[in-house]
Design an enzyme around this catalytic site. Structure first.
Site, PDB file in Angstrom:
ATOM      1  N   HIS A   2     -22.074 -25.853  30.311  1.00  0.00           N
ATOM      2  CA  HIS A   2     -21.204 -24.893  29.610  1.00  0.00           C
ATOM      3  C   HIS A   2     -21.482 -23.487  30.129  1.00  0.00           C
ATOM      4  O   HIS A   2     -22.625 -23.156  30.435  1.00  0.00           O
ATOM      5  CB  HIS A   2     -21.470 -24.933  28.091  1.00  0.00           C
ATOM      6  CG  HIS A   2     -20.367 -24.336  27.306  1.00  0.00           C
ATOM      7  ND1 HIS A   2     -20.272 -22.974  27.084  1.00  0.00           N
ATOM      8  CD2 HIS A   2     -19.283 -24.893  26.733  1.00  0.00           C
ATOM      9  CE1 HIS A   2     -19.178 -22.741  26.383  1.00  0.00           C
ATOM     10  NE2 HIS A   2     -18.551 -23.886  26.156  1.00  0.00           N
ATOM     11  N   ASP A  53     -16.970 -31.816  24.664  1.00  0.00           N
ATOM     12  CA  ASP A  53     -16.119 -32.909  25.177  1.00  0.00           C
ATOM     13  C   ASP A  53     -16.866 -34.210  25.387  1.00  0.00           C
ATOM     14  O   ASP A  53     -16.249 -35.237  25.664  1.00  0.00           O
ATOM     15  CB  ASP A  53     -15.480 -32.468  26.512  1.00  0.00           C
ATOM     16  CG  ASP A  53     -14.501 -31.334  26.307  1.00  0.00           C
ATOM     17  OD1 ASP A  53     -14.595 -30.323  27.024  1.00  0.00           O
ATOM     18  OD2 ASP A  53     -13.674 -31.437  25.385  1.00  0.00           O
TER      19      ASP A  53
HETATM   20  C1  SDX Z   1     -14.870 -26.757  27.494  1.00  0.00           C
HETATM   21  O1  SDX Z   1     -15.716 -21.867  27.874  1.00  0.00           O
HETATM   22  C2  SDX Z   1     -15.610 -22.604  26.777  1.00  0.00           C
HETATM   23  O2  SDX Z   1     -15.985 -22.217  25.694  1.00  0.00           O
HETATM   24  C3  SDX Z   1     -14.971 -23.977  26.981  1.00  0.00           C
HETATM   25  C4  SDX Z   1     -14.994 -24.892  25.790  1.00  0.00           C
HETATM   26  C5  SDX Z   1     -14.127 -24.374  24.655  1.00  0.00           C
HETATM   27  O3  SDX Z   1     -14.415 -24.731  23.497  1.00  0.00           O
HETATM   28  O4  SDX Z   1     -13.110 -23.696  24.969  1.00  0.00           O
HETATM   29  O5  SDX Z   1     -16.331 -25.035  25.321  1.00  0.00           O
HETATM   30  C6  SDX Z   1     -14.463 -26.286  26.137  1.00  0.00           C
HETATM   31  O6  SDX Z   1     -14.139 -26.574  28.423  1.00  0.00           O
HETATM   32  C7  SDX Z   1     -16.245 -27.375  27.676  1.00  0.00           C
HETATM   33  C8  SDX Z   1     -16.591 -27.668  29.189  1.00  0.00           C
HETATM   34  C9  SDX Z   1     -15.865 -28.932  29.624  1.00  0.00           C
HETATM   35  N1  SDX Z   1     -16.030 -29.162  31.066  1.00  0.00           N
HETATM   36  C10 SDX Z   1     -16.823 -30.135  31.574  1.00  0.00           C
HETATM   37  O7  SDX Z   1     -17.539 -30.866  30.875  1.00  0.00           O
HETATM   38  C11 SDX Z   1     -16.754 -30.290  33.081  1.00  0.00           C
HETATM   39  C12 SDX Z   1     -18.179 -30.414  33.662  1.00  0.00           C
HETATM   40  N2  SDX Z   1     -18.877 -29.156  33.466  1.00  0.00           N
HETATM   41  C13 SDX Z   1     -18.723 -28.164  34.465  1.00  0.00           C
HETATM   42  O8  SDX Z   1     -17.865 -28.275  35.486  1.00  0.00           O
HETATM   43  C14 SDX Z   1     -19.378 -26.817  34.196  1.00  0.00           C
HETATM   44  O9  SDX Z   1     -20.571 -27.037  33.565  1.00  0.00           O
HETATM   45  C15 SDX Z   1     -18.527 -25.836  33.419  1.00  0.00           C
HETATM   46  C16 SDX Z   1     -17.181 -25.678  34.021  1.00  0.00           C
HETATM   47  C17 SDX Z   1     -18.404 -26.269  31.999  1.00  0.00           C
HETATM   48  C18 SDX Z   1     -19.266 -24.490  33.443  1.00  0.00           C
HETATM   49  O10 SDX Z   1     -19.258 -24.078  34.756  1.00  0.00           O
HETATM   50  P1  SDX Z   1     -19.987 -22.691  35.213  1.00  0.00           P
HETATM   51  O11 SDX Z   1     -20.492 -21.948  34.037  1.00  0.00           O
HETATM   52  O12 SDX Z   1     -19.040 -21.994  36.151  1.00  0.00           O
HETATM   53  O13 SDX Z   1     -21.262 -23.188  35.960  1.00  0.00           O
HETATM   54  P2  SDX Z   1     -21.304 -23.615  37.495  1.00  0.00           P
HETATM   55  O14 SDX Z   1     -20.124 -24.473  37.827  1.00  0.00           O
HETATM   56  O15 SDX Z   1     -21.541 -22.394  38.309  1.00  0.00           O
HETATM   57  O16 SDX Z   1     -22.628 -24.550  37.522  1.00  0.00           O
HETATM   58  C19 SDX Z   1     -23.929 -23.974  37.601  1.00  0.00           C
HETATM   59  C20 SDX Z   1     -24.783 -25.021  38.310  1.00  0.00           C
HETATM   60  C21 SDX Z   1     -24.176 -25.466  39.653  1.00  0.00           C
HETATM   61  O17 SDX Z   1     -25.243 -25.942  40.450  1.00  0.00           O
HETATM   62  P3  SDX Z   1     -25.856 -24.952  41.623  1.00  0.00           P
HETATM   63  O18 SDX Z   1     -24.660 -24.529  42.483  1.00  0.00           O
HETATM   64  O19 SDX Z   1     -26.456 -23.796  40.871  1.00  0.00           O
HETATM   65  O20 SDX Z   1     -26.855 -25.801  42.354  1.00  0.00           O
HETATM   66  O21 SDX Z   1     -24.845 -26.210  37.508  1.00  0.00           O
HETATM   67  C22 SDX Z   1     -24.203 -27.282  38.205  1.00  0.00           C
HETATM   68  C23 SDX Z   1     -23.338 -26.652  39.279  1.00  0.00           C
HETATM   69  O22 SDX Z   1     -23.176 -27.563  40.383  1.00  0.00           O
HETATM   70  N3  SDX Z   1     -23.395 -27.985  37.197  1.00  0.00           N
HETATM   71  C24 SDX Z   1     -23.260 -29.307  37.128  1.00  0.00           C
HETATM   72  C25 SDX Z   1     -22.452 -29.541  35.990  1.00  0.00           C
HETATM   73  N4  SDX Z   1     -22.127 -28.376  35.435  1.00  0.00           N
HETATM   74  C26 SDX Z   1     -22.699 -27.415  36.178  1.00  0.00           C
HETATM   75  N5  SDX Z   1     -23.744 -30.313  37.892  1.00  0.00           N
HETATM   76  C27 SDX Z   1     -23.403 -31.572  37.520  1.00  0.00           C
HETATM   77  N6  SDX Z   1     -22.653 -31.881  36.449  1.00  0.00           N
HETATM   78  C28 SDX Z   1     -22.155 -30.888  35.653  1.00  0.00           C
HETATM   79  N7  SDX Z   1     -21.416 -31.188  34.590  1.00  0.00           N
END
Ligand code: SDX
Length: 392
Positions: free
Chosen positions: A271, A328
Protein backbone atom coordinates in the site's frame (compact mmCIF):
# COMPACT_ATOMS: atom_id res chain seq x y z
CA UNK A 1 3.57 31.06 -8.25
CA UNK A 2 7.26 30.11 -7.99
CA UNK A 3 8.76 28.60 -11.16
CA UNK A 4 10.68 25.95 -9.18
CA UNK A 5 9.20 22.58 -10.26
CA UNK A 6 9.54 19.66 -7.81
CA UNK A 7 9.26 16.35 -9.62
CA UNK A 8 7.09 13.88 -7.67
CA UNK A 9 5.94 10.92 -9.88
CA UNK A 10 2.76 9.33 -8.46
CA UNK A 11 2.49 12.31 -6.10
CA UNK A 12 4.10 10.18 -3.35
CA UNK A 13 5.08 13.29 -1.39
CA UNK A 14 2.56 15.82 -2.64
CA UNK A 15 -0.45 17.07 -0.68
CA UNK A 16 -2.99 17.94 -3.38
CA UNK A 17 -5.48 19.57 -1.03
CA UNK A 18 -6.57 20.19 2.54
CA UNK A 19 -9.40 17.92 3.61
CA UNK A 20 -11.46 17.33 6.76
CA UNK A 21 -13.06 14.06 5.66
CA UNK A 22 -10.75 11.06 6.22
CA UNK A 23 -7.64 10.67 8.34
CA UNK A 24 -5.03 7.93 7.74
CA UNK A 25 -1.94 7.15 9.78
CA UNK A 26 0.07 4.71 7.65
CA UNK A 27 2.55 3.91 10.41
CA UNK A 28 -0.06 3.09 13.06
CA UNK A 29 -2.65 1.58 10.70
CA UNK A 30 -5.26 4.17 11.67
CA UNK A 31 -8.30 5.05 9.51
CA UNK A 32 -11.02 7.51 10.63
CA UNK A 33 -14.00 9.03 8.78
CA UNK A 34 -14.74 12.54 10.16
CA UNK A 35 -12.86 11.56 13.35
CA UNK A 36 -14.68 8.28 13.97
CA UNK A 37 -12.54 5.08 14.06
CA UNK A 38 -13.22 2.67 11.20
CA UNK A 39 -13.46 -0.17 13.76
CA UNK A 40 -16.40 1.60 15.49
CA UNK A 41 -18.17 2.52 12.25
CA UNK A 42 -17.81 -1.01 10.79
CA UNK A 43 -19.30 -2.51 13.96
CA UNK A 44 -21.93 0.04 14.98
CA UNK A 45 -23.04 2.12 11.98
CA UNK A 46 -25.02 1.35 8.82
CA UNK A 47 -23.63 2.14 5.37
CA UNK A 48 -26.31 4.81 4.87
CA UNK A 49 -25.29 6.50 8.15
CA UNK A 50 -21.67 6.46 6.97
CA UNK A 51 -22.74 7.99 3.62
CA UNK A 52 -24.40 10.83 5.56
CA UNK A 53 -21.39 11.20 7.89
CA UNK A 54 -18.86 11.44 5.03
CA UNK A 55 -20.94 13.81 2.90
CA UNK A 56 -22.36 16.13 5.60
CA UNK A 57 -19.72 15.73 8.33
CA UNK A 58 -21.84 14.45 11.23
CA UNK A 59 -23.57 11.20 12.18
CA UNK A 60 -27.29 11.77 11.34
CA UNK A 61 -30.09 11.95 13.89
CA UNK A 62 -32.96 9.53 13.36
CA UNK A 63 -34.96 12.26 11.59
CA UNK A 64 -32.03 13.35 9.38
CA UNK A 65 -31.37 9.74 8.34
CA UNK A 66 -35.00 9.02 7.47
CA UNK A 67 -35.30 12.24 5.43
CA UNK A 68 -32.02 11.44 3.64
CA UNK A 69 -33.27 7.92 2.87
CA UNK A 70 -36.67 9.28 1.76
CA UNK A 71 -35.02 11.76 -0.64
CA UNK A 72 -32.85 8.95 -2.03
CA UNK A 73 -35.82 6.60 -2.51
CA UNK A 74 -37.58 9.30 -4.54
CA UNK A 75 -34.60 9.20 -6.92
CA UNK A 76 -34.32 5.44 -7.23
CA UNK A 77 -35.74 5.11 -10.74
CA UNK A 78 -33.54 5.25 -13.84
CA UNK A 79 -34.82 6.45 -17.23
CA UNK A 80 -35.95 3.42 -19.27
CA UNK A 81 -33.83 4.57 -22.23
CA UNK A 82 -30.74 3.79 -20.15
CA UNK A 83 -31.59 0.11 -20.75
CA UNK A 84 -30.93 0.65 -24.46
CA UNK A 85 -27.42 1.85 -23.68
CA UNK A 86 -26.84 -1.22 -21.54
CA UNK A 87 -28.24 -3.40 -24.35
CA UNK A 88 -25.52 -2.09 -26.66
CA UNK A 89 -22.81 -3.89 -24.63
CA UNK A 90 -21.80 -7.50 -25.28
CA UNK A 91 -22.34 -9.82 -22.26
CA UNK A 92 -18.54 -10.18 -22.17
CA UNK A 93 -18.04 -6.45 -21.43
CA UNK A 94 -16.24 -5.85 -18.14
CA UNK A 95 -18.77 -4.49 -15.61
CA UNK A 96 -16.48 -1.60 -14.64
CA UNK A 97 -16.47 -0.33 -18.23
CA UNK A 98 -20.24 -0.69 -18.39
CA UNK A 99 -20.72 1.10 -15.06
CA UNK A 100 -18.41 4.00 -16.01
CA UNK A 101 -20.35 4.45 -19.27
CA UNK A 102 -23.79 4.25 -17.64
CA UNK A 103 -22.72 6.74 -14.94
CA UNK A 104 -21.67 9.19 -17.63
CA UNK A 105 -24.87 8.50 -19.60
CA UNK A 106 -26.90 9.53 -16.53
CA UNK A 107 -25.85 13.13 -17.26
CA UNK A 108 -27.90 13.10 -20.47
CA UNK A 109 -31.03 12.18 -18.50
CA UNK A 110 -30.27 14.53 -15.59
CA UNK A 111 -28.81 17.71 -17.14
CA UNK A 112 -29.61 19.72 -13.99
CA UNK A 113 -26.98 17.67 -12.11
CA UNK A 114 -24.12 19.35 -13.98
CA UNK A 115 -23.88 23.05 -13.09
CA UNK A 116 -24.33 22.78 -9.35
CA UNK A 117 -22.85 25.64 -7.33
CA UNK A 118 -25.25 25.93 -4.39
CA UNK A 119 -25.34 23.38 -1.56
CA UNK A 120 -29.03 22.91 -2.34
CA UNK A 121 -28.33 21.94 -5.97
CA UNK A 122 -25.45 19.74 -4.83
CA UNK A 123 -27.80 17.95 -2.43
CA UNK A 124 -30.24 17.25 -5.30
CA UNK A 125 -27.45 15.79 -7.48
CA UNK A 126 -26.13 13.77 -4.53
CA UNK A 127 -29.43 12.07 -3.61
CA UNK A 128 -30.00 11.44 -7.32
CA UNK A 129 -26.79 9.48 -7.71
CA UNK A 130 -27.23 7.67 -4.36
CA UNK A 131 -30.63 6.54 -5.63
CA UNK A 132 -29.68 5.66 -9.20
CA UNK A 133 -26.16 4.25 -8.86
CA UNK A 134 -27.30 1.07 -7.04
CA UNK A 135 -29.73 0.45 -9.92
CA UNK A 136 -26.86 0.73 -12.43
CA UNK A 137 -24.78 -1.65 -10.28
CA UNK A 138 -27.62 -4.20 -10.16
CA UNK A 139 -28.44 -3.89 -13.87
CA UNK A 140 -24.73 -4.29 -14.78
CA UNK A 141 -24.66 -7.57 -12.88
CA UNK A 142 -28.02 -8.82 -14.19
CA UNK A 143 -27.03 -8.10 -17.78
CA UNK A 144 -24.05 -10.44 -17.28
CA UNK A 145 -26.31 -13.08 -15.73
CA UNK A 146 -29.01 -12.74 -18.44
CA UNK A 147 -31.56 -11.73 -15.81
CA UNK A 148 -34.28 -9.08 -16.31
CA UNK A 149 -33.37 -5.50 -15.43
CA UNK A 150 -35.58 -4.91 -12.41
CA UNK A 151 -36.12 -2.82 -9.31
CA UNK A 152 -35.95 -3.98 -5.72
CA UNK A 153 -38.21 -2.70 -2.98
CA UNK A 154 -37.43 0.72 -1.53
CA UNK A 155 -39.60 -0.03 1.48
CA UNK A 156 -36.66 -2.21 2.55
CA UNK A 157 -33.42 -0.78 3.95
CA UNK A 158 -30.88 0.78 1.59
CA UNK A 159 -28.67 -2.33 1.47
CA UNK A 160 -31.57 -4.82 1.42
CA UNK A 161 -33.08 -3.00 -1.57
CA UNK A 162 -29.74 -3.21 -3.40
CA UNK A 163 -29.32 -6.88 -2.57
CA UNK A 164 -32.86 -7.64 -3.75
CA UNK A 165 -32.27 -5.77 -7.04
CA UNK A 166 -29.09 -7.77 -7.60
CA UNK A 167 -30.27 -11.23 -6.61
CA UNK A 168 -34.04 -11.66 -6.90
CA UNK A 169 -34.92 -14.33 -9.46
CA UNK A 170 -38.13 -14.32 -11.55
CA UNK A 171 -40.84 -16.72 -10.26
CA UNK A 172 -38.90 -17.33 -7.03
CA UNK A 173 -39.69 -15.99 -3.58
CA UNK A 174 -36.87 -13.58 -2.64
CA UNK A 175 -35.30 -14.23 0.76
CA UNK A 176 -31.94 -13.29 2.22
CA UNK A 177 -29.88 -14.30 5.23
CA UNK A 178 -29.43 -11.45 7.76
CA UNK A 179 -25.72 -12.35 7.86
CA UNK A 180 -25.44 -11.54 4.14
CA UNK A 181 -26.93 -8.05 4.54
CA UNK A 182 -24.70 -7.35 7.55
CA UNK A 183 -21.60 -8.52 5.67
CA UNK A 184 -22.45 -6.34 2.68
CA UNK A 185 -23.16 -3.34 4.92
CA UNK A 186 -19.81 -3.76 6.69
CA UNK A 187 -17.83 -4.25 3.46
CA UNK A 188 -19.29 -1.11 1.89
CA UNK A 189 -18.49 0.92 5.04
CA UNK A 190 -14.88 -0.30 4.91
CA UNK A 191 -14.55 0.87 1.29
CA UNK A 192 -16.36 4.19 1.74
CA UNK A 193 -13.42 6.63 1.66
CA UNK A 194 -9.64 6.64 1.80
CA UNK A 195 -8.40 10.25 1.45
CA UNK A 196 -6.52 11.08 -1.79
CA UNK A 197 -6.17 7.63 -3.41
CA UNK A 198 -5.90 7.33 -7.19
CA UNK A 199 -9.64 7.27 -7.98
CA UNK A 200 -10.55 10.00 -5.47
CA UNK A 201 -7.81 12.25 -6.84
CA UNK A 202 -9.27 11.56 -10.28
CA UNK A 203 -12.78 12.57 -9.12
CA UNK A 204 -11.32 15.76 -7.65
CA UNK A 205 -9.28 16.75 -10.68
CA UNK A 206 -12.10 16.08 -13.16
CA UNK A 207 -14.54 17.88 -10.85
CA UNK A 208 -12.13 20.82 -10.56
CA UNK A 209 -12.88 21.74 -14.19
CA UNK A 210 -16.61 21.84 -13.20
CA UNK A 211 -17.56 18.87 -15.40
CA UNK A 212 -20.22 18.01 -12.84
CA UNK A 213 -20.59 15.24 -10.24
CA UNK A 214 -21.69 12.35 -12.49
CA UNK A 215 -18.89 12.88 -15.06
CA UNK A 216 -16.35 13.11 -12.21
CA UNK A 217 -17.67 9.86 -10.70
CA UNK A 218 -17.45 8.14 -14.09
CA UNK A 219 -13.77 9.12 -14.27
CA UNK A 220 -13.25 7.80 -10.73
CA UNK A 221 -14.75 4.44 -11.74
CA UNK A 222 -12.32 4.26 -14.67
CA UNK A 223 -9.37 4.90 -12.33
CA UNK A 224 -10.59 2.36 -9.74
CA UNK A 225 -10.81 -0.33 -12.46
CA UNK A 226 -7.04 -0.77 -12.68
CA UNK A 227 -5.51 -3.91 -11.06
CA UNK A 228 -3.09 -1.74 -9.07
CA UNK A 229 -6.10 -0.05 -7.42
CA UNK A 230 -9.64 -1.36 -6.92
CA UNK A 231 -9.23 -3.99 -9.65
CA UNK A 232 -6.88 -5.79 -7.24
CA UNK A 233 -9.82 -7.46 -5.45
CA UNK A 234 -10.64 -9.36 -8.65
CA UNK A 235 -6.93 -10.03 -9.36
CA UNK A 236 -6.49 -11.50 -5.84
CA UNK A 237 -9.14 -14.18 -6.36
CA UNK A 238 -7.75 -14.98 -9.82
CA UNK A 239 -4.29 -15.35 -8.23
CA UNK A 240 -5.61 -17.54 -5.39
CA UNK A 241 -7.54 -19.69 -7.89
CA UNK A 242 -4.34 -20.11 -9.94
CA UNK A 243 -2.45 -21.19 -6.80
CA UNK A 244 -5.24 -23.64 -5.94
CA UNK A 245 -5.16 -25.06 -9.48
CA UNK A 246 -1.40 -25.33 -9.09
CA UNK A 247 -1.84 -27.64 -6.09
CA UNK A 248 -1.77 -24.82 -3.51
CA UNK A 249 1.96 -24.22 -3.86
CA UNK A 250 2.25 -20.64 -2.52
CA UNK A 251 6.09 -20.57 -2.44
CA UNK A 252 6.27 -20.50 -6.25
CA UNK A 253 4.12 -17.35 -6.31
CA UNK A 254 6.10 -15.73 -3.52
CA UNK A 255 9.26 -16.29 -5.59
CA UNK A 256 7.58 -14.84 -8.71
CA UNK A 257 6.46 -11.77 -6.74
CA UNK A 258 10.05 -11.17 -5.58
CA UNK A 259 11.58 -11.67 -8.99
CA UNK A 260 12.49 -8.26 -10.41
CA UNK A 261 12.35 -9.65 -13.95
CA UNK A 262 8.83 -10.90 -13.42
CA UNK A 263 6.06 -8.29 -13.54
CA UNK A 264 3.89 -10.51 -11.30
CA UNK A 265 2.98 -8.90 -7.98
CA UNK A 266 1.31 -10.46 -4.97
CA UNK A 267 -2.11 -8.93 -5.53
CA UNK A 268 -3.80 -7.57 -2.43
CA UNK A 269 -0.40 -6.86 -0.86
CA UNK A 270 1.30 -3.53 -0.30
CA UNK A 271 0.00 0.00 0.00
CA UNK A 272 1.20 3.52 -0.74
CA UNK A 273 0.25 4.81 2.73
CA UNK A 274 -0.05 1.82 5.08
CA UNK A 275 3.48 0.74 6.01
CA UNK A 276 1.99 -1.47 8.68
CA UNK A 277 -1.26 -3.47 8.52
CA UNK A 278 -4.27 -2.04 6.66
CA UNK A 279 -6.92 -1.84 9.44
CA UNK A 280 -9.61 -2.71 6.89
CA UNK A 281 -7.83 -5.95 5.93
CA UNK A 282 -7.79 -6.97 9.59
CA UNK A 283 -11.56 -6.43 9.94
CA UNK A 284 -12.35 -8.12 6.60
CA UNK A 285 -10.20 -11.16 7.42
CA UNK A 286 -12.17 -11.63 10.67
CA UNK A 287 -15.48 -11.04 8.85
CA UNK A 288 -14.55 -13.63 6.20
CA UNK A 289 -14.24 -16.31 8.89
CA UNK A 290 -17.54 -15.20 10.46
CA UNK A 291 -19.58 -14.96 7.24
CA UNK A 292 -18.34 -18.24 5.78
CA UNK A 293 -18.97 -19.87 9.16
CA UNK A 294 -22.52 -18.50 9.41
CA UNK A 295 -23.29 -19.48 5.81
CA UNK A 296 -21.66 -22.88 6.29
CA UNK A 297 -19.31 -22.30 3.35
CA UNK A 298 -15.95 -24.04 3.17
CA UNK A 299 -13.77 -22.11 0.71
CA UNK A 300 -10.27 -23.59 0.22
CA UNK A 301 -9.22 -20.26 -1.27
CA UNK A 302 -9.55 -18.67 2.19
CA UNK A 303 -7.03 -21.13 3.61
CA UNK A 304 -4.69 -20.47 0.66
CA UNK A 305 -4.98 -16.71 1.34
CA UNK A 306 -4.13 -17.18 5.02
CA UNK A 307 -1.18 -19.41 4.10
CA UNK A 308 0.09 -16.87 1.60
CA UNK A 309 -0.19 -14.06 4.15
CA UNK A 310 1.72 -16.08 6.74
CA UNK A 311 4.59 -16.93 4.39
CA UNK A 312 4.83 -13.39 2.99
CA UNK A 313 4.88 -11.75 6.43
CA UNK A 314 7.87 -13.90 7.42
CA UNK A 315 9.74 -13.21 4.17
CA UNK A 316 12.57 -10.63 4.21
CA UNK A 317 11.58 -9.18 0.80
CA UNK A 318 8.07 -8.28 1.99
CA UNK A 319 9.12 -7.29 5.50
CA UNK A 320 11.87 -4.96 4.27
CA UNK A 321 9.35 -3.23 2.01
CA UNK A 322 6.58 -3.09 4.63
CA UNK A 323 4.25 -5.10 2.42
CA UNK A 324 1.09 -6.28 4.23
CA UNK A 325 -2.33 -7.44 3.06
CA UNK A 326 -4.48 -4.48 2.01
CA UNK A 327 -8.26 -4.01 1.78
CA UNK A 328 -8.41 -6.09 -1.42
CA UNK A 329 -6.71 -9.21 -0.09
CA UNK A 330 -9.66 -10.82 1.71
CA UNK A 331 -12.68 -8.87 0.41
CA UNK A 332 -13.17 -11.05 -2.68
CA UNK A 333 -13.55 -14.14 -0.49
CA UNK A 334 -16.62 -12.60 1.14
CA UNK A 335 -18.04 -11.30 -2.15
CA UNK A 336 -17.71 -14.82 -3.54
CA UNK A 337 -19.49 -16.29 -0.54
CA UNK A 338 -22.31 -13.78 -1.19
CA UNK A 339 -22.65 -15.13 -4.74
CA UNK A 340 -21.21 -12.07 -6.48
CA UNK A 341 -19.39 -12.87 -9.78
CA UNK A 342 -15.61 -12.24 -9.67
CA UNK A 343 -15.59 -9.50 -12.31
CA UNK A 344 -18.25 -7.66 -10.26
CA UNK A 345 -15.97 -7.32 -7.20
CA UNK A 346 -14.54 -3.97 -8.29
CA UNK A 347 -18.08 -2.74 -9.00
CA UNK A 348 -18.83 -3.50 -5.33
CA UNK A 349 -15.73 -1.47 -4.42
CA UNK A 350 -17.14 1.42 -6.48
CA UNK A 351 -20.52 1.12 -4.72
CA UNK A 352 -18.76 1.35 -1.37
CA UNK A 353 -16.50 4.24 -2.47
CA UNK A 354 -19.38 6.28 -3.90
CA UNK A 355 -20.04 8.32 -0.73
CA UNK A 356 -16.33 9.07 -0.33
CA UNK A 357 -16.02 10.28 -3.91
CA UNK A 358 -19.16 12.42 -3.42
CA UNK A 359 -17.88 13.89 -0.14
CA UNK A 360 -14.47 14.73 -1.61
CA UNK A 361 -16.02 16.26 -4.76
CA UNK A 362 -18.39 18.38 -2.61
CA UNK A 363 -15.55 19.58 -0.35
CA UNK A 364 -13.46 20.49 -3.40
CA UNK A 365 -16.33 22.46 -4.98
CA UNK A 366 -17.42 24.21 -1.75
CA UNK A 367 -13.83 25.24 -1.08
CA UNK A 368 -13.69 26.63 -4.63
CA UNK A 369 -10.41 24.75 -5.26
CA UNK A 370 -8.58 25.88 -8.42
CA UNK A 371 -8.62 23.67 -11.53
CA UNK A 372 -6.06 20.89 -11.13
CA UNK A 373 -3.14 21.53 -13.47
CA UNK A 374 0.27 20.17 -12.37
CA UNK A 375 3.52 21.17 -14.14
CA UNK A 376 6.34 18.91 -15.48
CA UNK A 377 10.10 18.73 -15.93
CA UNK A 378 10.61 18.96 -19.72
CA UNK A 379 13.19 16.47 -21.09
CA UNK A 380 12.45 16.67 -24.81
CA UNK A 381 14.27 18.39 -27.73
CA UNK A 382 15.33 22.02 -27.60
CA UNK A 383 14.18 24.21 -30.54
CA UNK A 384 14.58 22.52 -33.96
CA UNK A 385 13.90 23.90 -37.47
CA UNK A 386 11.12 22.28 -39.52
CA UNK A 387 12.16 19.44 -41.87
CA UNK A 388 10.43 19.27 -45.22
CA UNK A 389 9.24 15.84 -46.39
CA UNK A 390 12.17 15.50 -48.83
CA UNK A 391 14.62 16.10 -45.95
CA UNK A 392 13.17 13.41 -43.64
C1 SDX B 1 -6.16 -0.04 -3.17
O1 SDX B 1 -4.19 4.44 -2.26
C2 SDX B 1 -5.20 3.84 -1.65
O2 SDX B 1 -5.63 4.21 -0.58
C3 SDX B 1 -5.81 2.66 -2.41
C4 SDX B 1 -6.85 1.87 -1.66
C5 SDX B 1 -8.11 2.68 -1.41
O3 SDX B 1 -8.82 2.36 -0.44
O4 SDX B 1 -8.41 3.57 -2.26
O5 SDX B 1 -6.32 1.44 -0.41
C6 SDX B 1 -7.28 0.63 -2.45
O6 SDX B 1 -5.95 0.25 -4.32
C7 SDX B 1 -5.26 -0.99 -2.41
C8 SDX B 1 -4.03 -1.49 -3.27
C9 SDX B 1 -4.50 -2.56 -4.24
N1 SDX B 1 -3.43 -2.94 -5.17
C10 SDX B 1 -2.77 -4.12 -5.09
O7 SDX B 1 -2.96 -4.95 -4.18
C11 SDX B 1 -1.79 -4.38 -6.21
C12 SDX B 1 -0.45 -4.90 -5.64
N2 SDX B 1 0.17 -3.85 -4.86
C13 SDX B 1 1.00 -2.94 -5.55
O8 SDX B 1 1.12 -2.91 -6.88
C14 SDX B 1 1.57 -1.78 -4.74
O9 SDX B 1 1.87 -2.24 -3.49
C15 SDX B 1 0.68 -0.56 -4.67
C16 SDX B 1 0.24 -0.12 -6.02
C17 SDX B 1 -0.51 -0.83 -3.81
C18 SDX B 1 1.51 0.56 -4.00
O10 SDX B 1 2.52 0.85 -4.88
P1 SDX B 1 3.66 1.96 -4.53
O11 SDX B 1 3.34 2.65 -3.26
O12 SDX B 1 3.85 2.79 -5.76
O13 SDX B 1 4.92 1.10 -4.22
P2 SDX B 1 5.93 0.55 -5.32
O14 SDX B 1 5.18 -0.01 -6.49
O15 SDX B 1 6.95 1.60 -5.58
O16 SDX B 1 6.62 -0.68 -4.53
C19 SDX B 1 7.68 -0.46 -3.60
C20 SDX B 1 8.50 -1.74 -3.63
C21 SDX B 1 8.94 -2.13 -5.05
O17 SDX B 1 10.11 -2.92 -4.92
P3 SDX B 1 11.58 -2.22 -5.20
O18 SDX B 1 11.48 -1.58 -6.59
O19 SDX B 1 11.72 -1.19 -4.11
O20 SDX B 1 12.56 -3.35 -5.12
O21 SDX B 1 7.70 -2.84 -3.16
C22 SDX B 1 7.51 -3.77 -4.24
C23 SDX B 1 7.84 -3.03 -5.52
O22 SDX B 1 8.30 -3.96 -6.52
N3 SDX B 1 6.10 -4.16 -4.18
C24 SDX B 1 5.65 -5.40 -4.38
C25 SDX B 1 4.25 -5.33 -4.18
N4 SDX B 1 3.91 -4.07 -3.87
C26 SDX B 1 5.04 -3.35 -3.88
N5 SDX B 1 6.28 -6.55 -4.70
C27 SDX B 1 5.49 -7.65 -4.83
N6 SDX B 1 4.16 -7.67 -4.64
C28 SDX B 1 3.50 -6.52 -4.31
N7 SDX B 1 2.18 -6.54 -4.12
Amino acid sequence: ASNVITLDPGYKNTGSCESAITFLDGEKGVLRYRGYAIEDLAEKASFLEVCYLLIFGELPTKEQLSKFHKDIKEQSIVDEDMKRILDGFPKSAHPMGVLASLTNALVAFNPSSVNVDSEEDMYKAIVKILGKFPVLVAWTMRKKMSLPLNYGDTSLGYIENIHKMMFQKPNEEYKVDRAVIEALDKLLILHADHEQNCSTSTVRIVGSSHSGLFASLSAGIAALWGPLHGGANQAVIEMLEAIKADGGDTSKYILKAKDKDDSFRLMGFGHRVYKNFDPRARIIKKAADEVLGELGIEDPVLDIAKGLEKVALEDEYFKSRNLYPNVDFYSGIIYRALGIPTDMFTVMFALGRLPGWIAQWKEMRLRKEPIGRPRQVYTGYTLRSFKTMSDR
